[in-house]
Design a protein around this motif. Structure first.
Motif, short mmCIF file in Angstrom:
data_model
loop_
_atom_site.label_atom_id
_atom_site.label_comp_id
_atom_site.label_asym_id
_atom_site.label_seq_id
_atom_site.Cartn_x
_atom_site.Cartn_y
_atom_site.Cartn_z
N ILE A 90 0.83 -1.20 0.00
CA ILE A 90 0.00 0.00 0.00
C ILE A 90 0.87 1.26 0.00
N ALA A 91 1.95 1.25 0.80
CA ALA A 91 2.79 2.44 0.90
C ALA A 91 3.50 2.75 -0.41
N THR A 92 3.86 1.72 -1.19
CA THR A 92 4.57 1.93 -2.45
C THR A 92 3.62 2.07 -3.63
N SER A 93 2.31 1.97 -3.41
CA SER A 93 1.37 2.14 -4.52
C SER A 93 1.32 3.60 -4.94
N GLU A 94 0.73 3.85 -6.11
CA GLU A 94 0.64 5.22 -6.62
C GLU A 94 -0.18 6.09 -5.69
N ALA A 95 -1.28 5.53 -5.16
CA ALA A 95 -2.12 6.30 -4.24
C ALA A 95 -1.40 6.55 -2.92
N GLY A 96 -0.62 5.58 -2.45
CA GLY A 96 0.11 5.77 -1.20
C GLY A 96 1.17 6.83 -1.31
N GLN A 97 1.89 6.86 -2.43
CA GLN A 97 2.93 7.86 -2.61
C GLN A 97 2.35 9.24 -2.89
N ALA A 98 1.08 9.32 -3.29
CA ALA A 98 0.43 10.61 -3.55
C ALA A 98 -0.22 11.19 -2.30
N GLY A 99 0.03 10.59 -1.13
CA GLY A 99 -0.48 11.14 0.11
C GLY A 99 -1.57 10.33 0.76
N GLY A 100 -2.06 9.28 0.10
CA GLY A 100 -3.15 8.51 0.66
C GLY A 100 -2.78 7.66 1.85
N PHE A 101 -1.52 7.24 1.95
CA PHE A 101 -1.11 6.35 3.03
C PHE A 101 -1.23 7.04 4.39
N HIS A 102 -0.87 8.32 4.44
CA HIS A 102 -0.94 9.07 5.70
C HIS A 102 -2.11 10.06 5.71
N GLY A 103 -2.97 10.00 4.70
CA GLY A 103 -4.08 10.95 4.65
C GLY A 103 -3.64 12.37 4.43
N VAL A 104 -2.53 12.58 3.72
CA VAL A 104 -1.98 13.92 3.49
C VAL A 104 -2.47 14.44 2.15
N ARG A 105 -2.83 15.71 2.12
CA ARG A 105 -3.21 16.36 0.87
C ARG A 105 -1.99 17.04 0.28
N VAL A 106 -1.65 16.65 -0.94
CA VAL A 106 -0.44 17.12 -1.59
C VAL A 106 -0.81 18.15 -2.64
N LEU A 107 -0.07 19.25 -2.67
CA LEU A 107 -0.26 20.30 -3.67
C LEU A 107 1.05 20.49 -4.42
N ASP A 108 1.02 20.24 -5.73
CA ASP A 108 2.19 20.50 -6.57
C ASP A 108 2.14 21.93 -7.06
N PHE A 109 3.28 22.61 -6.98
CA PHE A 109 3.34 24.02 -7.35
C PHE A 109 4.58 24.26 -8.19
N THR A 110 4.41 24.89 -9.35
CA THR A 110 5.52 25.23 -10.23
C THR A 110 5.84 26.71 -10.06
#
Length: 205
Positions: A90-110
């Motif tokens: 689960i931690a190495t899945s795409e959803a886990g690395q996108a913040g789902g494993f810890h319930g974190v909301r990730v914002l990408d900013f350029t």
């Protein structure tokens, strides 16, 4: 990245009511250790009128003007959800690395470029191949189709293709699209000149 420490991002905390928690903040810093090996560390940083504090407030401002999405839905853990193999998968899945494993909301900013772009010729015709990169401005777009998902996070039906039914398989929402770089593989276009209209009365004085 060179030998000097650089800031890769930040970690912000929120209060139960959703407001920014200014009692806790971290900066993700990348640096070289004594052996020359690169490592990443979370550096506790206090909010305030100093370098690290202003960076945290800057990240908070970016979040205030961006649209968050809930953390992605994690894959099914299987019959043994607390086993090491299930947690690792689960931690190495795409959803886990996108913040789902810890319930974190990730914002990408350029971020914008640090200096003025290099002066390069712009193609005269609009039909020719694109030779320069540009920035597409941030904007709100109404009526964006959003797929409806079931309790397990799967789409209940098509969103754009045949069989898409508004209210059953998708809804419409107003979405914010941040500024994005168009064709980042190309050099930036020259800056747009801004001219000041002269004041006729000022010349006679």
């Amino acid at each position: 990245m060179g030998p000097e420490p650089v800031i890769l991002g930040g970690l912000l905390a929120s209060q139960p009511d959703g407001r920014l928690d200014t009692t806790s903040g971290f900066l993700l810093i990348s640096s070289l250790d004594a052996a020359g090996k690169r490592c990443q560390v979370l550096q506790p940083t206090a909010y305030g009128d100093h370098g690290g504090g202003r960076v945290l407030y800057g990240y908070a401002a970016q979040l205030a003007f961006a649209r968050w999405t809930p953390p992605p839905v994690l894959p099914s853990p299987g019959p043994r959800p607390t086993s090491r193999s299930a947690l690792g998968r689960i931690a190495t899945s795409e959803a886990g690395q996108a913040g789902g494993f810890h319930g974190v909301r990730v914002l990408d900013f350029t971020p914008p470029p640090e200096g003025p772009p290099e002066q390069r010729p712009v193609p005269a015709g609009s039909r020719g191949p694109l030779v320069v990169s540009t920035w597409r401005r941030a904007h709100w777009k109404p009526g964006v189709r959003i797929g409806i998902r079931d309790a397990e996070g799967r789409l209940v039906g098509p969103v754009y293709k045949d069989g898409a039914v508004e209210g059953l398989t998708f809804t419409r929402e107003r979405r914010f699209f941040p500024r994005v770089r168009v064709r980042p593989d190309l050099p930036l276009a020259p800056t747009t000149p801004v001219y000041r209209i002269p004041n006729p009365g000022a010349a006679s004085r």
